[in-house]
Design a protein around this motif. Structure first.
Motif, PDB file in Angstrom:
ATOM      1  N   PRO A 153       0.809  -1.238   0.000  1.00 24.33           N
ATOM      2  CA  PRO A 153       0.000   0.000   0.000  1.00 24.33           C
ATOM      3  C   PRO A 153       0.834   1.277   0.000  1.00 24.33           C
ATOM      4  O   PRO A 153       0.334   2.334  -0.372  1.00 24.33           O
ATOM      5  CB  PRO A 153      -0.821  -0.122   1.292  1.00 24.33           C
ATOM      6  N   ALA A 154       2.096   1.181   0.415  1.00 27.24           N
ATOM      7  CA  ALA A 154       2.913   2.402   0.524  1.00 27.24           C
ATOM      8  C   ALA A 154       3.739   2.670  -0.735  1.00 27.24           C
ATOM      9  O   ALA A 154       4.433   3.685  -0.810  1.00 27.24           O
ATOM     10  CB  ALA A 154       3.840   2.301   1.739  1.00 27.24           C
ATOM     11  N   SER A 155       3.682   1.766  -1.713  1.00 30.63           N
ATOM     12  CA  SER A 155       4.505   1.937  -2.921  1.00 30.63           C
ATOM     13  C   SER A 155       3.707   2.634  -4.016  1.00 30.63           C
ATOM     14  O   SER A 155       2.661   2.120  -4.445  1.00 30.63           O
ATOM     15  CB  SER A 155       4.955   0.574  -3.457  1.00 30.63           C
ATOM     16  N   PRO A 156       4.181   3.797  -4.491  1.00 31.52           N
ATOM     17  CA  PRO A 156       3.523   4.390  -5.657  1.00 31.52           C
ATOM     18  C   PRO A 156       3.511   3.363  -6.789  1.00 31.52           C
ATOM     19  O   PRO A 156       4.500   2.651  -6.991  1.00 31.52           O
ATOM     20  CB  PRO A 156       4.402   5.593  -6.006  1.00 31.52           C
ATOM     21  N   THR A 157       2.380   3.277  -7.485  1.00 33.91           N
ATOM     22  CA  THR A 157       2.179   2.138  -8.397  1.00 33.91           C
ATOM     23  C   THR A 157       1.797   2.586  -9.798  1.00 33.91           C
ATOM     24  O   THR A 157       1.013   3.522  -9.974  1.00 33.91           O
ATOM     25  CB  THR A 157       1.085   1.215  -7.825  1.00 33.91           C
ATOM     26  N   ALA A 158       2.365   1.901 -10.776  1.00 32.88           N
ATOM     27  CA  ALA A 158       2.009   2.088 -12.188  1.00 32.88           C
ATOM     28  C   ALA A 158       1.443   0.766 -12.699  1.00 32.88           C
ATOM     29  O   ALA A 158       2.042  -0.290 -12.480  1.00 32.88           O
ATOM     30  CB  ALA A 158       3.240   2.482 -12.996  1.00 32.88           C
ATOM     31  N   VAL A 159       0.295   0.833 -13.351  1.00 35.52           N
ATOM     32  CA  VAL A 159      -0.366  -0.369 -13.871  1.00 35.52           C
ATOM     33  C   VAL A 159      -0.341  -0.303 -15.404  1.00 35.52           C
ATOM     34  O   VAL A 159      -0.687   0.725 -15.989  1.00 35.52           O
ATOM     35  CB  VAL A 159      -1.828  -0.445 -13.376  1.00 35.52           C
ATOM     36  N   PHE A 160       0.071  -1.394 -16.024  1.00 32.61           N
ATOM     37  CA  PHE A 160       0.176  -1.439 -17.487  1.00 32.61           C
ATOM     38  C   PHE A 160      -0.660  -2.596 -18.033  1.00 32.61           C
ATOM     39  O   PHE A 160      -0.698  -3.682 -17.449  1.00 32.61           O
ATOM     40  CB  PHE A 160       1.636  -1.619 -17.917  1.00 32.61           C
ATOM     41  N   LEU A 161      -1.320  -2.335 -19.158  1.00 30.81           N
ATOM     42  CA  LEU A 161      -2.103  -3.356 -19.838  1.00 30.81           C
ATOM     43  C   LEU A 161      -2.144  -2.986 -21.329  1.00 30.81           C
ATOM     44  O   LEU A 161      -1.612  -1.938 -21.722  1.00 30.81           O
ATOM     45  CB  LEU A 161      -3.513  -3.461 -19.251  1.00 30.81           C
TER      46      LEU A 161
END
Ligand SMILES: [Fe+2]
Length: 277
Positions: free
Chosen positions: A157-165
Motif C-alpha cells: 500500500p505504501a509503494s507508488p504504483t504504475a499499472v500497465f495493460l
C-alpha cells in the motif's frame, strides 16, 4: 526468469534515491517475414527508427512493450523483436505483455523470456496485466487478473504504483476503437479506487497519445512504433504522425514525469486512405 528479476532488483538497490527511467514502446505489429508491412508500413523499419531515436536520446533502466509485439503471433516475429531490443538496448531488462494480436504461448517459447507480472523498482511497484481475450480484438481482464491486481495493491500500500495493460480502460474519443474498451473496466476501477497508491495506468492498442486524469490517477495511452490512428475520429483513419515511444521518469517520492518522443520525420509508404486494418 530469476536471473532477469535479480538484474532488475540489482539496479533498484543502486537507484533507490534517484530516478528510474522506463521506456515504453507499443504495438510494433512485426510480421513473420522480415520487413512485412502493415497498411504499407514496414513495421521492422519503423520499430528500428523508433529504437534508434530512443538510443540517441534515452538511457532507460527498463524497456516495456505494452502488447501487439507481433501482428500475427508467430514465433519468428517475437525472436526478431527480442534481437532488435537486444541490439539497441543490450543488458537493459525488458518487460512485455500480450495484446490482442499476440500469442502468449509463442512469446514464452521464444528465448524463454518471461511474461512479467510485477516488479519493484526505485520504491515503485509496476504491475503488468493481461487484457487479451483469445481470438478477439477487444479486451477483458477477468476475475483472476482483477484478483491478482487487488492482491498486489493490498500487499504494497505504501509503494507508488504504475499499472500497465494492452487495452484502454476508458474511451479515448474514437468510436471505432472505443468499442474495444476493456469490458470489465468498471470492476477494474473498483479495484483501483480502493488503493490510493496508484499513480498511473497506461496502455497501447489505440496507436495514439492520450492523457486524462481520474481521481488523481493519470490515464495514459502511448503511440505505436508502427502506424498511428487519428485521434478523435469516429471512423478508422490513419494519422500522418511519426511512430514514437513514451518515457516515464519515476522518482522515489512517488512523482513522475513523462514524455512522448517520435522518430525523425520521414516518408513511409503508408496507405493513408485505408479504412481498417
Ligand atoms: Fe495494435
Amino acid at each position: 526468469m530469476d536471473q532477469h528479476i535479480s538484474h532488475i532488483f540489482g539496479r533498484d538497490k543502486k537507484k533507490t534515491m534517484g530516478t528510474f527511467k522506463l521506456l515504453q514502446i507499443s504495438d510494433c505489429h512485426l510480421g513473420s517475414t522480415p520487413n512485412d508491412t502493415l497498411l504499407g508500413m514496414d513495421t521492422d523499419q519503423s520499430l528500428i527508427d523508433v529504437l534508434e531515436q530512443a538510443q540517441r536520446t534515452e538511457s532507460p533502466d527498463m524497456v516495456l512493450c505494452t502488447g501487439d509485439v507481433s501482428n500475427d503471433g508467430g514465433p519468428v516475429s517475437y525472436a526478431r523483436f527480442l534481437c532488435l531490443i537486444d541490439e539497441f538496448f543490450p543488458s537493459v531488462p525488458l518487460a512485455w505483455l500480450p495484446g490482442n494480436h499476440d500469442d502468449p504461448d509463442n512469446m514464452l517459447k521464444v528465448g524463454q523470456h518471461p511474461l512479467e507480472l510485477a516488479h519493484h523498482v526505485n520504491g515503485w511497484h509496476l504491475i503488468f496485466l493481461n487484457s487479451r481475450i483469445p481470438g478477439e480484438e477487444g479486451g477483458r481482464l477477468g476475475r483472476a487478473e482483477l484478483q491478482r491486481l487487488d492482491r498486489e495493491l493490498s500487499a504494497h500500500p505504501a509503494s507508488p504504483t504504475a499499472v500497465f495493460l494492452h487495452h484502454q480502460p476508458v474511451p479515448v474519443g474514437s468510436a471505432w476503437v472505443d468499442q474495444y474498451v476493456v469490458e470489465d473496466a468498471d470492476a477494474f476501477f473498483d479495484v483501483v479506487d480502493r488503493h490510493s497508491q496508484v499513480r498511473l495506468i497506461s496502455w497501447g492498442h489505440v496507436h495514439q497519445e492520450f492523457h486524462q486524469r481520474r481521481n488523481g490517477v493519470s490515464l495514459i495511452a502511448s503511440p505505436s512504433t508502427s502506424v498511428q490512428f487519428l485521434p478523435n475520429s469516429d471512423e478508422f483513419k490513419l494519422d500522418p504522425a511519426m511512430p514514437g515511444y513514451r518515457t516515464y521518469t519515476l522518482h522515489a517520492d512517488g512523482h513522475f514525469e513523462m514524455q512522448v518522443v517520435r522518430a525523425e520525420k520521414k516518408m513511409y509508404s503508408v496507405d493513408m486512405t485505408a479504412t481498417g486494418y
